[in-house]
Design a protein around this motif. Structure first.
Motif, short mmCIF file in Angstrom:
data_model
loop_
_atom_site.label_atom_id
_atom_site.label_comp_id
_atom_site.label_asym_id
_atom_site.label_seq_id
_atom_site.Cartn_x
_atom_site.Cartn_y
_atom_site.Cartn_z
N VAL A 40 -4.03 -26.64 -17.77
CA VAL A 40 -3.29 -25.53 -17.16
C VAL A 40 -3.11 -25.78 -15.66
CG1 VAL A 40 -3.39 -23.07 -16.60
CG2 VAL A 40 -3.92 -23.86 -18.91
N THR A 41 -4.12 -26.27 -15.00
CA THR A 41 -4.04 -26.57 -13.56
C THR A 41 -3.02 -27.66 -13.30
OG1 THR A 41 -6.34 -25.90 -13.26
CG2 THR A 41 -5.35 -27.25 -11.53
N ALA A 42 -3.01 -28.71 -14.11
CA ALA A 42 -2.04 -29.79 -13.95
C ALA A 42 -0.61 -29.28 -14.16
CB ALA A 42 -2.35 -30.93 -14.91
N ALA A 43 -0.42 -28.43 -15.15
CA ALA A 43 0.91 -27.87 -15.40
C ALA A 43 1.35 -26.99 -14.23
CB ALA A 43 0.91 -27.07 -16.70
N PHE A 44 0.44 -26.20 -13.70
CA PHE A 44 0.76 -25.34 -12.57
C PHE A 44 1.11 -26.17 -11.34
CE2 PHE A 44 -0.51 -22.78 -8.85
CZ PHE A 44 0.39 -21.73 -9.01
N VAL A 45 0.37 -27.22 -11.08
CA VAL A 45 0.65 -28.09 -9.94
C VAL A 45 2.03 -28.74 -10.11
CG1 VAL A 45 -0.05 -30.23 -8.79
CG2 VAL A 45 -1.74 -28.48 -9.31
N CYS A 46 2.37 -29.15 -11.33
CA CYS A 46 3.70 -29.73 -11.58
C CYS A 46 4.81 -28.73 -11.30
CB CYS A 46 3.79 -30.23 -13.02
SG CYS A 46 2.84 -31.73 -13.32
N VAL A 47 4.61 -27.48 -11.69
CA VAL A 47 5.61 -26.44 -11.44
C VAL A 47 5.77 -26.20 -9.95
CG1 VAL A 47 6.09 -23.98 -11.72
CG2 VAL A 47 5.37 -25.33 -13.69
N VAL A 48 4.68 -26.17 -9.22
CA VAL A 48 4.74 -25.96 -7.77
C VAL A 48 5.43 -27.13 -7.08
CG1 VAL A 48 3.32 -25.75 -5.68
CG2 VAL A 48 2.76 -24.41 -7.71
N THR A 81 -13.21 -26.71 -20.04
CA THR A 81 -12.89 -27.57 -18.89
C THR A 81 -11.58 -28.30 -19.11
OG1 THR A 81 -15.26 -27.87 -18.51
CG2 THR A 81 -13.77 -29.45 -17.46
N VAL A 82 -11.37 -28.79 -20.32
CA VAL A 82 -10.12 -29.50 -20.62
C VAL A 82 -8.94 -28.54 -20.55
CG1 VAL A 82 -8.87 -30.73 -22.44
CG2 VAL A 82 -11.26 -31.26 -22.01
N GLU A 83 -9.09 -27.34 -21.09
CA GLU A 83 -8.01 -26.36 -21.02
C GLU A 83 -7.70 -26.00 -19.57
OE1 GLU A 83 -9.22 -23.09 -23.42
OE2 GLU A 83 -8.89 -24.16 -25.31
#
Length: 63
Positions: free
Chosen positions: A15-23, A9-11
């Motif tokens: 990864v989701t937070a990093a992807f949202v930042c990139v978007v 869940t933490v991973e």
């Protein structure tokens, strides 16, 4: 197994937070490019640079 509970869940969250930042960064870059912000900044910087140049060179580059 007690120490590894919730690791997936933490991973996933990281990864989701990093992807949202990139978007979001891509959208901000796209908006800046489409509004001409970088071109406007380059033109303003070029005009300031030409003011300090020699007289005839500034005249040539201004046209």
């Amino acid at each position: 197994m007690g120490d590894e509970v919730g690791q997936g869940t933490v991973e996933y969250a990281v990864v989701t937070a990093a992807f949202v930042c990139v978007v979001v960064a891509g959208a901000a870059l796209w908006r800046a490019l489409s509004s001409g912000l970088f071109v406007e900044h380059a033109l303003m910087a070029a005009s300031h640079h030409l003011q300090g140049a020699a007289g005839w060179i500034a005249d040539v580059f201004s046209y």
